[in-house]
Design a protein around this motif. Structure first.
Motif, PDB file in Angstrom:
ATOM      1  N   PRO A   1       0.787  -1.243   0.000  1.00  0.00           N
ATOM      2  CA  PRO A   1       0.000   0.000   0.000  1.00  0.00           C
ATOM      3  C   PRO A   1       0.817   1.289   0.000  1.00  0.00           C
ATOM      4  CG  PRO A   1      -0.171  -1.123   2.108  1.00  0.00           C
ATOM      5  CD  PRO A   1       0.560  -2.047   1.189  1.00  0.00           C
ATOM      6  N   GLU A   2       2.091   1.223   0.272  1.00  0.00           N
ATOM      7  CA  GLU A   2       2.924   2.426   0.256  1.00  0.00           C
ATOM      8  C   GLU A   2       3.473   2.733  -1.141  1.00  0.00           C
ATOM      9  OE1 GLU A   2       5.587  -0.947   0.177  1.00  0.00           O
ATOM     10  OE2 GLU A   2       3.800  -0.580   1.353  1.00  0.00           O
ATOM     11  N   THR A   3       3.329   1.803  -2.057  1.00  0.00           N
ATOM     12  CA  THR A   3       3.898   1.940  -3.397  1.00  0.00           C
ATOM     13  C   THR A   3       3.061   2.871  -4.265  1.00  0.00           C
ATOM     14  OG1 THR A   3       4.820  -0.288  -3.267  1.00  0.00           O
ATOM     15  CG2 THR A   3       4.618   0.673  -5.464  1.00  0.00           C
ATOM     16  N   LYS A   4       3.751   3.801  -4.927  1.00  0.00           N
ATOM     17  CA  LYS A   4       3.141   4.684  -5.924  1.00  0.00           C
ATOM     18  C   LYS A   4       3.814   4.396  -7.257  1.00  0.00           C
ATOM     19  CE  LYS A   4       1.854   8.397  -2.821  1.00  0.00           C
ATOM     20  NZ  LYS A   4       1.850   9.843  -2.615  1.00  0.00           N
ATOM     21  N   ILE A   5       3.055   4.601  -8.334  1.00  0.00           N
ATOM     22  CA  ILE A   5       3.585   4.275  -9.659  1.00  0.00           C
ATOM     23  C   ILE A   5       3.358   5.402 -10.660  1.00  0.00           C
ATOM     24  CG2 ILE A   5       3.338   1.778  -9.357  1.00  0.00           C
ATOM     25  CD1 ILE A   5       0.756   1.959 -11.071  1.00  0.00           C
ATOM     26  N   VAL A   6       4.156   5.344 -11.722  1.00  0.00           N
ATOM     27  CA  VAL A   6       3.954   6.166 -12.910  1.00  0.00           C
ATOM     28  C   VAL A   6       3.707   5.188 -14.050  1.00  0.00           C
ATOM     29  CG1 VAL A   6       4.973   7.814 -14.518  1.00  0.00           C
ATOM     30  CG2 VAL A   6       5.533   7.943 -12.087  1.00  0.00           C
TER      31      VAL A   6
ATOM     32  N   GLU B   1      -6.198   3.276  -5.137  1.00  0.00           N
ATOM     33  CA  GLU B   1      -6.508   4.689  -5.004  1.00  0.00           C
ATOM     34  C   GLU B   1      -5.854   5.490  -6.143  1.00  0.00           C
ATOM     35  OE1 GLU B   1      -4.785   2.953  -2.714  1.00  0.00           O
ATOM     36  OE2 GLU B   1      -6.275   2.575  -1.168  1.00  0.00           O
ATOM     37  N   PRO B   2      -6.617   6.375  -6.767  1.00  0.00           N
ATOM     38  CA  PRO B   2      -6.081   7.166  -7.884  1.00  0.00           C
ATOM     39  C   PRO B   2      -4.856   8.002  -7.527  1.00  0.00           C
ATOM     40  CG  PRO B   2      -8.463   7.377  -7.776  1.00  0.00           C
ATOM     41  CD  PRO B   2      -8.037   6.632  -6.547  1.00  0.00           C
ATOM     42  N   ASN B   3      -4.747   8.447  -6.275  1.00  0.00           N
ATOM     43  CA  ASN B   3      -3.608   9.297  -5.897  1.00  0.00           C
ATOM     44  C   ASN B   3      -2.293   8.524  -5.840  1.00  0.00           C
ATOM     45  OD1 ASN B   3      -4.214   7.860  -3.582  1.00  0.00           O
ATOM     46  ND2 ASN B   3      -3.902   9.593  -2.200  1.00  0.00           N
ATOM     47  N   ARG B   4      -2.321   7.221  -6.038  1.00  0.00           N
ATOM     48  CA  ARG B   4      -1.095   6.420  -6.067  1.00  0.00           C
ATOM     49  C   ARG B   4      -0.558   6.243  -7.482  1.00  0.00           C
ATOM     50  NH1 ARG B   4      -2.344   1.046  -3.063  1.00  0.00           N
ATOM     51  NH2 ARG B   4      -0.131   0.724  -3.482  1.00  0.00           N
ATOM     52  N   ILE B   5      -1.268   6.812  -8.470  1.00  0.00           N
ATOM     53  CA  ILE B   5      -0.916   6.597  -9.876  1.00  0.00           C
ATOM     54  C   ILE B   5      -0.781   7.929 -10.599  1.00  0.00           C
ATOM     55  CG2 ILE B   5      -1.642   5.533 -12.043  1.00  0.00           C
ATOM     56  CD1 ILE B   5      -3.459   3.679 -10.344  1.00  0.00           C
ATOM     57  N   ARG B   6       0.338   8.096 -11.291  1.00  0.00           N
ATOM     58  CA  ARG B   6       0.517   9.222 -12.216  1.00  0.00           C
ATOM     59  C   ARG B   6       0.657   8.639 -13.613  1.00  0.00           C
ATOM     60  NH1 ARG B   6       4.779  12.368 -12.607  1.00  0.00           N
ATOM     61  NH2 ARG B   6       6.252  10.876 -11.747  1.00  0.00           N
TER      62      ARG B   6
ATOM     63  N   ILE C   1       6.353   2.194 -13.771  1.00  0.00           N
ATOM     64  CA  ILE C   1       7.569   2.537 -13.044  1.00  0.00           C
ATOM     65  C   ILE C   1       7.197   2.802 -11.578  1.00  0.00           C
ATOM     66  CG2 ILE C   1       9.502   4.174 -12.850  1.00  0.00           C
ATOM     67  CD1 ILE C   1       9.509   2.479 -15.451  1.00  0.00           C
ATOM     68  N   VAL C   2       7.897   2.141 -10.665  1.00  0.00           N
ATOM     69  CA  VAL C   2       7.664   2.378  -9.239  1.00  0.00           C
ATOM     70  C   VAL C   2       8.422   3.639  -8.842  1.00  0.00           C
ATOM     71  CG1 VAL C   2       8.025   1.455  -6.916  1.00  0.00           C
ATOM     72  CG2 VAL C   2       7.319  -0.066  -8.775  1.00  0.00           C
TER      73      VAL C   2
ATOM     74  N   ALA D   1      -4.873   2.360 -18.831  1.00  0.00           N
ATOM     75  CA  ALA D   1      -4.214   1.421 -17.917  1.00  0.00           C
ATOM     76  C   ALA D   1      -4.431   1.856 -16.467  1.00  0.00           C
ATOM     77  CB  ALA D   1      -2.720   1.338 -18.240  1.00  0.00           C
ATOM     78  N   ALA D   2      -4.309   3.141 -16.208  1.00  0.00           N
ATOM     79  CA  ALA D   2      -4.543   3.645 -14.850  1.00  0.00           C
ATOM     80  C   ALA D   2      -5.975   3.366 -14.413  1.00  0.00           C
ATOM     81  CB  ALA D   2      -4.249   5.149 -14.786  1.00  0.00           C
ATOM     82  N   HIS D   3      -6.940   3.602 -15.287  1.00  0.00           N
ATOM     83  CA  HIS D   3      -8.344   3.344 -14.952  1.00  0.00           C
ATOM     84  C   HIS D   3      -8.582   1.867 -14.665  1.00  0.00           C
ATOM     85  CE1 HIS D   3     -10.139   7.292 -15.387  1.00  0.00           C
ATOM     86  NE2 HIS D   3      -9.373   7.478 -16.440  1.00  0.00           N
ATOM     87  N   ALA D   4      -7.924   0.988 -15.412  1.00  0.00           N
ATOM     88  CA  ALA D   4      -8.078  -0.448 -15.169  1.00  0.00           C
ATOM     89  C   ALA D   4      -7.554  -0.824 -13.783  1.00  0.00           C
ATOM     90  CB  ALA D   4      -7.353  -1.247 -16.253  1.00  0.00           C
TER      91      ALA D   4
END
Length: 130
Positions: free
Chosen positions: A55-60, A95-100, A128-129, A85-88
């Motif tokens: 849960p701490e991981t954010k991605i691009v 959570e959307p705030n974890r994805i750019r 990319i993490v 891809a983000a929507h999937a």
């Protein structure tokens, strides 16, 4: 009873398909398409499962295209691919705030050369993490 055993084994095998790392994982697209295919959905679902367990991981999510077409067209298509891809992944409960997202279009190919074999590898999203 056999049905229950089969279901338990299937659920165990499905759980094992979660990758140990999603950095640089790719999901692929057809020519001139940002549509999420069955294989692409399967890949993105496994990335979502990884994100649920971390849960701490954010991605691009980077959107990429092959070398054909204009720069503007490919930047727009790359953005659509990354967004879809983000929507999937969001649809799977992340959570959307974890994805750019970012689009590189055809400007940052992962494979160099010409021809369908190379082009098909460059029609992707790359996670990319951060």
């Amino acid at each position: 009873m056999k049905k229950f055993a089969f279901l338990a084994i299937t659920m165990t095998l499905t759980a094992c398909s979660i990758p140990s790392d999603i950095n640089n994982r790719q999901a692929f697209f057809e020519l001139n398409s940002a549509e999420i295919s069955r294989d692409t959905r399967r890949e993105l679902k496994s990335q979502a499962e990884y994100l649920k367990r971390n849960p701490e991981t954010k991605i691009v999510i980077q959107g990429h295209c092959d070398e054909r077409g204009s720069t503007e067209y490919n930047l727009a298509l790359g953005a659509l691919r990354a967004g879809n891809a983000a929507h999937a992944i969001i649809h799977e409960g992340i959570e959307p705030n974890r994805i750019r997202t970012v689009s590189y279009g055809k400007n940052k190919p992962s494979h160099f050369g010409t021809g369908e074999e190379v082009w098909s590898k460059n029609r992707n999203t790359t996670t990319i993490v951060e």
